[in-house]
Design a protein around this motif. Structure first.
Motif, PDB file in Angstrom:
ATOM      1  N   ILE A  17      45.578  43.038  21.257  1.00  0.00           N
ATOM      2  CA  ILE A  17      44.211  43.126  21.788  1.00  0.00           C
ATOM      3  C   ILE A  17      44.159  42.555  23.193  1.00  0.00           C
ATOM      4  CG2 ILE A  17      41.836  42.351  21.430  1.00  0.00           C
ATOM      5  CD1 ILE A  17      42.473  42.357  18.408  1.00  0.00           C
ATOM      6  N   ALA A  18      44.874  41.460  23.428  1.00  0.00           N
ATOM      7  CA  ALA A  18      44.894  40.862  24.764  1.00  0.00           C
ATOM      8  C   ALA A  18      45.561  41.799  25.772  1.00  0.00           C
ATOM      9  CB  ALA A  18      45.618  39.516  24.719  1.00  0.00           C
ATOM     10  N   LEU A  19      46.664  42.413  25.399  1.00  0.00           N
ATOM     11  CA  LEU A  19      47.321  43.369  26.301  1.00  0.00           C
ATOM     12  C   LEU A  19      46.442  44.583  26.568  1.00  0.00           C
ATOM     13  CD1 LEU A  19      51.034  43.379  25.099  1.00  0.00           C
ATOM     14  CD2 LEU A  19      50.095  42.409  27.195  1.00  0.00           C
ATOM     15  N   LEU A  24      42.942  47.765  30.106  1.00  0.00           N
ATOM     16  CA  LEU A  24      41.712  48.533  30.189  1.00  0.00           C
ATOM     17  C   LEU A  24      40.678  47.943  31.137  1.00  0.00           C
ATOM     18  CD1 LEU A  24      41.083  49.693  26.528  1.00  0.00           C
ATOM     19  CD2 LEU A  24      41.979  50.990  28.447  1.00  0.00           C
ATOM     20  N   TYR A  25      40.742  46.649  31.434  1.00  0.00           N
ATOM     21  CA  TYR A  25      39.722  46.022  32.280  1.00  0.00           C
ATOM     22  C   TYR A  25      39.598  46.678  33.655  1.00  0.00           C
ATOM     23  CZ  TYR A  25      37.059  42.534  34.798  1.00  0.00           C
ATOM     24  OH  TYR A  25      36.118  41.917  35.559  1.00  0.00           O
ATOM     25  N   PRO A  26      40.684  46.933  34.385  1.00  0.00           N
ATOM     26  CA  PRO A  26      40.526  47.594  35.692  1.00  0.00           C
ATOM     27  C   PRO A  26      39.975  49.013  35.576  1.00  0.00           C
ATOM     28  CG  PRO A  26      42.698  46.601  35.514  1.00  0.00           C
ATOM     29  CD  PRO A  26      42.077  46.514  34.169  1.00  0.00           C
ATOM     30  N   VAL A  28      37.908  50.169  33.217  1.00  0.00           N
ATOM     31  CA  VAL A  28      36.473  50.054  32.922  1.00  0.00           C
ATOM     32  C   VAL A  28      35.720  49.613  34.166  1.00  0.00           C
ATOM     33  CG1 VAL A  28      34.785  48.753  31.563  1.00  0.00           C
ATOM     34  CG2 VAL A  28      36.833  49.659  30.475  1.00  0.00           C
ATOM     35  N   TRP A  29      36.298  48.701  34.942  1.00  0.00           N
ATOM     36  CA  TRP A  29      35.652  48.244  36.184  1.00  0.00           C
ATOM     37  C   TRP A  29      35.467  49.411  37.147  1.00  0.00           C
ATOM     38  CZ3 TRP A  29      36.845  47.864  41.402  1.00  0.00           C
ATOM     39  CH2 TRP A  29      36.022  47.028  42.150  1.00  0.00           C
ATOM     40  N   LEU A  30      36.489  50.247  37.290  1.00  0.00           N
ATOM     41  CA  LEU A  30      36.380  51.401  38.179  1.00  0.00           C
ATOM     42  C   LEU A  30      35.349  52.404  37.676  1.00  0.00           C
ATOM     43  CD1 LEU A  30      40.076  52.099  39.178  1.00  0.00           C
ATOM     44  CD2 LEU A  30      38.224  51.354  40.675  1.00  0.00           C
ATOM     45  N   LEU A  31      35.266  52.582  36.368  1.00  0.00           N
ATOM     46  CA  LEU A  31      34.277  53.503  35.822  1.00  0.00           C
ATOM     47  C   LEU A  31      32.852  52.978  35.993  1.00  0.00           C
ATOM     48  CD1 LEU A  31      36.025  54.693  32.540  1.00  0.00           C
ATOM     49  CD2 LEU A  31      35.633  56.011  34.624  1.00  0.00           C
ATOM     50  N   MET A  32      32.665  51.680  35.958  1.00  0.00           N
ATOM     51  CA  MET A  32      31.336  51.098  36.081  1.00  0.00           C
ATOM     52  C   MET A  32      30.889  50.922  37.531  1.00  0.00           C
ATOM     53  SD  MET A  32      30.255  50.729  33.043  1.00  0.00           S
ATOM     54  CE  MET A  32      28.882  49.645  33.204  1.00  0.00           C
ATOM     55  N   LEU A  33      31.785  51.027  38.480  1.00  0.00           N
ATOM     56  CA  LEU A  33      31.463  50.798  39.890  1.00  0.00           C
ATOM     57  C   LEU A  33      30.355  51.713  40.412  1.00  0.00           C
ATOM     58  CD1 LEU A  33      32.214  49.043  42.291  1.00  0.00           C
ATOM     59  CD2 LEU A  33      33.952  50.714  42.890  1.00  0.00           C
TER      60      LEU A  33
END
Length: 65
Positions: A17-19, A24-26, A28-33
């Motif tokens: 889950i941590a990996l 996925l964090y970057p 998701v960040w790009l999709l939310m920008l």
């Protein structure tokens, strides 16, 4: 000893889950920008409209009678 075994169990279950979160964090960040940019723009537009609507009241309130 039980606490150590619980830590090992937590490690075994949580490292995938941590990996996944790290990968996925970057993405998701790009999709939310774009949504964040739209939100910033809408906030600026509503602030401008509010200032334009409140301008006559501020001008009249500041004028001596």
């Amino acid at each position: 000893m039980v606490a150590f075994l619980l830590w090992l169990l937590l490690l075994v279950f949580c490292w995938p889950i941590a990996l996944l979160a790290i990968v996925l964090y970057p993405i998701v960040w790009l999709l939310m920008l774009p949504f964040r940019l739209i939100g910033i723009t809408m906030t600026a537009v509503f602030s401008l409209l509010g200032a334009m609507l409140m301008l006559p009241a501020r001008v009249l309130r500041g004028r001596p009678a």
